[in-house]
Design a protein around this motif. Structure first.
Motif, short mmCIF file in Angstrom:
data_model
loop_
_atom_site.label_atom_id
_atom_site.label_comp_id
_atom_site.label_asym_id
_atom_site.label_seq_id
_atom_site.Cartn_x
_atom_site.Cartn_y
_atom_site.Cartn_z
N THR A 18 0.82 -1.20 0.00
CA THR A 18 0.00 0.00 0.00
C THR A 18 0.86 1.26 0.00
N LYS A 19 2.11 1.14 0.43
CA LYS A 19 3.04 2.28 0.43
C LYS A 19 4.04 2.20 -0.73
N ASP A 20 4.01 1.11 -1.44
CA ASP A 20 5.03 0.77 -2.43
C ASP A 20 4.33 0.36 -3.73
N ARG A 21 4.90 0.60 -4.84
CA ARG A 21 4.27 0.25 -6.13
C ARG A 21 4.65 -1.14 -6.63
N ARG A 22 5.49 -1.86 -5.87
CA ARG A 22 5.90 -3.18 -6.33
C ARG A 22 4.75 -4.18 -6.27
N LYS A 23 4.87 -5.23 -7.05
CA LYS A 23 3.87 -6.29 -7.05
C LYS A 23 4.04 -7.13 -5.79
N ILE A 24 2.93 -7.73 -5.36
CA ILE A 24 2.93 -8.49 -4.12
C ILE A 24 3.94 -9.64 -4.16
N GLY A 25 4.04 -10.30 -5.30
CA GLY A 25 4.99 -11.41 -5.42
C GLY A 25 6.43 -10.95 -5.24
N GLU A 26 6.74 -9.82 -5.82
CA GLU A 26 8.08 -9.26 -5.68
C GLU A 26 8.39 -8.93 -4.22
N ILE A 27 7.41 -8.39 -3.53
CA ILE A 27 7.59 -8.05 -2.11
C ILE A 27 7.81 -9.32 -1.30
#
Length: 83
Positions: A46-55
């Protein structure tokens, strides 16, 4: 006769959250992550534009192979629902 149908399109953030939730649900079903790992990744997203898988990979919760398997499962379900 001409008809125009206007469908509501959720804002970009909502679409990303919905897609991420699906990927997260598949990873949960596979036993690759637990609810607390998913919750932490969603909070970061929610604070970051990365995809959930990448996170999840960056946090060390999953490997790329697990993400690939979840994405494949999601694609299969989408095809099944649309076909």
């Amino acid at each position: 006769t001409k008809f125009t149908v206007v469908l509501p399109v959720p804002p970009r953030k909502k679409r990303i959250e919905a897609i991420s939730k699906l990927i997260g649900e598949y990873l949960l079903e596979m036993g690759a992550i637990g609810p607390s790992e998913l919750k932490k990744a969603v909070e970061i997203q929610t604070k970051d534009r990365r995809k959930i898988g990448e996170i999840l990979i960056d946090l060390g919760y999953i490997r790329e192979e697990q993400l690939s398997a979840a994405l494949k499962r999601q694609k299969e379900m989408e095809e099944k629902l649309s076909g």
